[in-house]
Design a protein around this motif. Structure first.
Motif, PDB file in Angstrom:
ATOM      1  N   VAL A 114     -14.138  37.215 -33.133  1.00  0.00           N
ATOM      2  CA  VAL A 114     -13.350  37.391 -34.215  1.00  0.00           C
ATOM      3  C   VAL A 114     -13.263  35.675 -34.767  1.00  0.00           C
ATOM      4  O   VAL A 114     -12.174  35.222 -33.724  1.00  0.00           O
ATOM      5  N   GLU A 115     -13.332  35.312 -35.740  1.00  0.00           N
ATOM      6  CA  GLU A 115     -13.297  34.514 -36.305  1.00  0.00           C
ATOM      7  C   GLU A 115     -11.823  33.608 -37.586  1.00  0.00           C
ATOM      8  O   GLU A 115     -11.152  34.805 -37.337  1.00  0.00           O
ATOM      9  N   SER A 116     -11.385  32.540 -37.198  1.00  0.00           N
ATOM     10  CA  SER A 116     -10.420  32.181 -37.411  1.00  0.00           C
ATOM     11  C   SER A 116     -10.515  30.342 -38.358  1.00  0.00           C
ATOM     12  O   SER A 116     -11.450  29.810 -37.989  1.00  0.00           O
ATOM     13  N   GLY A 117      -9.578  29.639 -38.507  1.00  0.00           N
ATOM     14  CA  GLY A 117      -9.232  28.900 -38.995  1.00  0.00           C
ATOM     15  C   GLY A 117      -9.820  28.718 -40.555  1.00  0.00           C
ATOM     16  O   GLY A 117     -10.133  27.454 -40.893  1.00  0.00           O
ATOM     17  N   GLY A 118     -10.477  29.484 -41.321  1.00  0.00           N
ATOM     18  CA  GLY A 118     -10.779  29.137 -42.741  1.00  0.00           C
ATOM     19  C   GLY A 118      -9.230  29.215 -43.297  1.00  0.00           C
ATOM     20  O   GLY A 118      -8.218  29.246 -43.055  1.00  0.00           O
ATOM     21  N   GLY A 119      -9.381  28.702 -44.438  1.00  0.00           N
ATOM     22  CA  GLY A 119      -8.725  28.504 -45.773  1.00  0.00           C
ATOM     23  C   GLY A 119      -9.243  28.218 -47.227  1.00  0.00           C
ATOM     24  O   GLY A 119     -10.580  27.649 -47.341  1.00  0.00           O
ATOM     25  N   LEU A 120      -8.167  27.115 -48.017  1.00  0.00           N
ATOM     26  CA  LEU A 120      -8.250  26.453 -48.815  1.00  0.00           C
ATOM     27  C   LEU A 120      -8.341  25.324 -48.360  1.00  0.00           C
ATOM     28  O   LEU A 120      -6.964  24.198 -48.055  1.00  0.00           O
ATOM     29  N   VAL A 121      -9.586  24.601 -49.132  1.00  0.00           N
ATOM     30  CA  VAL A 121      -8.882  22.804 -48.782  1.00  0.00           C
ATOM     31  C   VAL A 121      -9.032  22.029 -50.348  1.00  0.00           C
ATOM     32  O   VAL A 121     -11.061  22.502 -50.400  1.00  0.00           O
ATOM     33  N   GLN A 122      -9.137  21.195 -50.041  1.00  0.00           N
ATOM     34  CA  GLN A 122      -9.738  19.924 -51.319  1.00  0.00           C
ATOM     35  C   GLN A 122     -10.369  19.537 -50.962  1.00  0.00           C
ATOM     36  O   GLN A 122     -11.336  19.201 -49.534  1.00  0.00           O
ATOM     37  N   PRO A 123     -11.956  19.134 -51.771  1.00  0.00           N
ATOM     38  CA  PRO A 123     -12.999  17.848 -51.511  1.00  0.00           C
ATOM     39  C   PRO A 123     -12.994  16.776 -50.828  1.00  0.00           C
ATOM     40  O   PRO A 123     -12.252  16.294 -51.186  1.00  0.00           O
TER      41      PRO A 123
ATOM     42  N   GLY B 202     -11.858  17.491 -47.626  1.00  0.00           N
ATOM     43  CA  GLY B 202     -11.016  17.394 -46.607  1.00  0.00           C
ATOM     44  C   GLY B 202     -11.685  17.999 -45.125  1.00  0.00           C
ATOM     45  O   GLY B 202     -12.897  18.191 -45.271  1.00  0.00           O
ATOM     46  N   SER B 203     -10.561  18.878 -44.209  1.00  0.00           N
ATOM     47  CA  SER B 203     -11.318  19.126 -43.213  1.00  0.00           C
ATOM     48  C   SER B 203     -10.352  20.296 -42.623  1.00  0.00           C
ATOM     49  O   SER B 203      -9.974  21.023 -43.278  1.00  0.00           O
ATOM     50  N   LEU B 204     -11.898  21.217 -41.697  1.00  0.00           N
ATOM     51  CA  LEU B 204     -11.187  22.562 -41.204  1.00  0.00           C
ATOM     52  C   LEU B 204     -11.670  22.701 -39.848  1.00  0.00           C
ATOM     53  O   LEU B 204     -12.949  21.646 -39.680  1.00  0.00           O
ATOM     54  N   ARG B 205     -11.453  23.450 -38.948  1.00  0.00           N
ATOM     55  CA  ARG B 205     -11.830  23.817 -37.977  1.00  0.00           C
ATOM     56  C   ARG B 205     -12.290  25.031 -37.719  1.00  0.00           C
ATOM     57  O   ARG B 205     -10.530  25.912 -37.593  1.00  0.00           O
ATOM     58  N   LEU B 206     -13.102  25.973 -37.392  1.00  0.00           N
ATOM     59  CA  LEU B 206     -13.069  27.444 -37.569  1.00  0.00           C
ATOM     60  C   LEU B 206     -13.096  27.382 -35.916  1.00  0.00           C
ATOM     61  O   LEU B 206     -14.007  26.730 -35.128  1.00  0.00           O
ATOM     62  N   SER B 207     -12.433  28.405 -35.293  1.00  0.00           N
ATOM     63  CA  SER B 207     -13.101  29.105 -33.867  1.00  0.00           C
ATOM     64  C   SER B 207     -13.028  30.741 -33.583  1.00  0.00           C
ATOM     65  O   SER B 207     -12.911  31.589 -35.170  1.00  0.00           O
ATOM     66  N   CYS B 208     -13.954  30.248 -33.178  1.00  0.00           N
ATOM     67  CA  CYS B 208     -15.029  32.202 -32.860  1.00  0.00           C
ATOM     68  C   CYS B 208     -14.884  32.785 -31.349  1.00  0.00           C
ATOM     69  O   CYS B 208     -14.616  31.720 -30.057  1.00  0.00           O
TER      70      CYS B 208
ATOM     71  N   SER C  82     -19.577  23.315 -30.908  1.00  0.00           N
ATOM     72  CA  SER C  82     -19.496  23.295 -29.785  1.00  0.00           C
ATOM     73  C   SER C  82     -18.755  24.687 -29.184  1.00  0.00           C
ATOM     74  O   SER C  82     -18.404  25.753 -29.920  1.00  0.00           O
ATOM     75  N   ARG C  83     -19.174  24.477 -28.105  1.00  0.00           N
ATOM     76  CA  ARG C  83     -18.727  25.719 -27.474  1.00  0.00           C
ATOM     77  C   ARG C  83     -18.183  25.171 -26.107  1.00  0.00           C
ATOM     78  O   ARG C  83     -18.027  24.422 -25.172  1.00  0.00           O
TER      79      ARG C  83
ATOM     80  N   THR D 159     -14.955  30.660 -26.418  1.00  0.00           N
ATOM     81  CA  THR D 159     -14.871  30.175 -28.203  1.00  0.00           C
ATOM     82  C   THR D 159     -15.926  29.641 -28.532  1.00  0.00           C
ATOM     83  O   THR D 159     -16.499  28.358 -27.504  1.00  0.00           O
ATOM     84  N   VAL D 160     -16.327  29.529 -29.371  1.00  0.00           N
ATOM     85  CA  VAL D 160     -17.193  28.673 -30.175  1.00  0.00           C
ATOM     86  C   VAL D 160     -16.947  28.123 -31.069  1.00  0.00           C
ATOM     87  O   VAL D 160     -15.745  29.027 -32.051  1.00  0.00           O
ATOM     88  N   SER D 161     -17.084  26.840 -31.913  1.00  0.00           N
ATOM     89  CA  SER D 161     -15.949  25.965 -32.943  1.00  0.00           C
ATOM     90  C   SER D 161     -17.181  25.616 -34.027  1.00  0.00           C
ATOM     91  O   SER D 161     -18.425  24.768 -33.915  1.00  0.00           O
ATOM     92  N   LEU D 162     -16.611  25.207 -34.958  1.00  0.00           N
ATOM     93  CA  LEU D 162     -17.042  24.236 -35.620  1.00  0.00           C
ATOM     94  C   LEU D 162     -15.924  23.479 -36.643  1.00  0.00           C
ATOM     95  O   LEU D 162     -15.068  24.110 -37.733  1.00  0.00           O
ATOM     96  N   GLN D 163     -16.101  22.357 -36.295  1.00  0.00           N
ATOM     97  CA  GLN D 163     -15.076  21.152 -36.931  1.00  0.00           C
ATOM     98  C   GLN D 163     -16.010  20.815 -38.394  1.00  0.00           C
ATOM     99  O   GLN D 163     -17.032  20.349 -38.478  1.00  0.00           O
TER     100      GLN D 163
END
Length: 116
Positions: free
Chosen positions: A5-14, A16-22, A71-72, A78-82
């Motif tokens: 189950v992924e989470s953390g997506g969204g709309l961000v300006q150029p 910017g940063s987001l962190r996805l988690s699974c 990272s995991r 969990t595994v994440s993507l910064q």
């Protein structure tokens, strides 16, 4: 039952940063190779980053090197993507994938949109 189950997506300006988690369940997470893929409209799904099970060795698509970090946490399954310094070309649906001895598992994806 295997679940990713992924989470953390969204709309961000150029820029910017987001962190996805699974969040993973239903299989032996710690022995699986974990990776993030993405698929933009009209394009094939592509590997973004991967991390090995025990040593935590990582690999990245050239265009995200220096901006993304995978990272995991084997204790939390969990595994994440910064993702930093995001660009419009990073816009895509991002998928978590687990690869192991008994096959591959995919999450449902999370949308990342980079736009001003």
């Amino acid at each position: 039952q295997v679940q990713l189950v992924e989470s953390g997506g969204g709309l961000v300006q150029p820029g910017g940063s987001l962190r996805l988690s699974c969040a993973a369940s239903g299989f032996s997470f710690s022995v699986y190779y974990m990776s993030w893929y993405r698929q933009a409209p009209g394009k094939e799904r592509e590997l973004v980053a991967g991390i090995t099970s025990r040593t935590g060795s990582t690999n990245y698509k050239d265009s995200v090197k220096g901006r993304f970090t995978i990272s995991r946490d084997n204790a939390k399954n969990t595994v994440s993507l910064q993702m930093n310094s995001l660009k419009p070309e990073d816009t895509a649906v991002y998928y978590c994938k687990a690869a192991g001895f008994d096959g591959d598992y995919w999450g449902q994806g999370t949308q990342v949109t980079v736009s001003s």
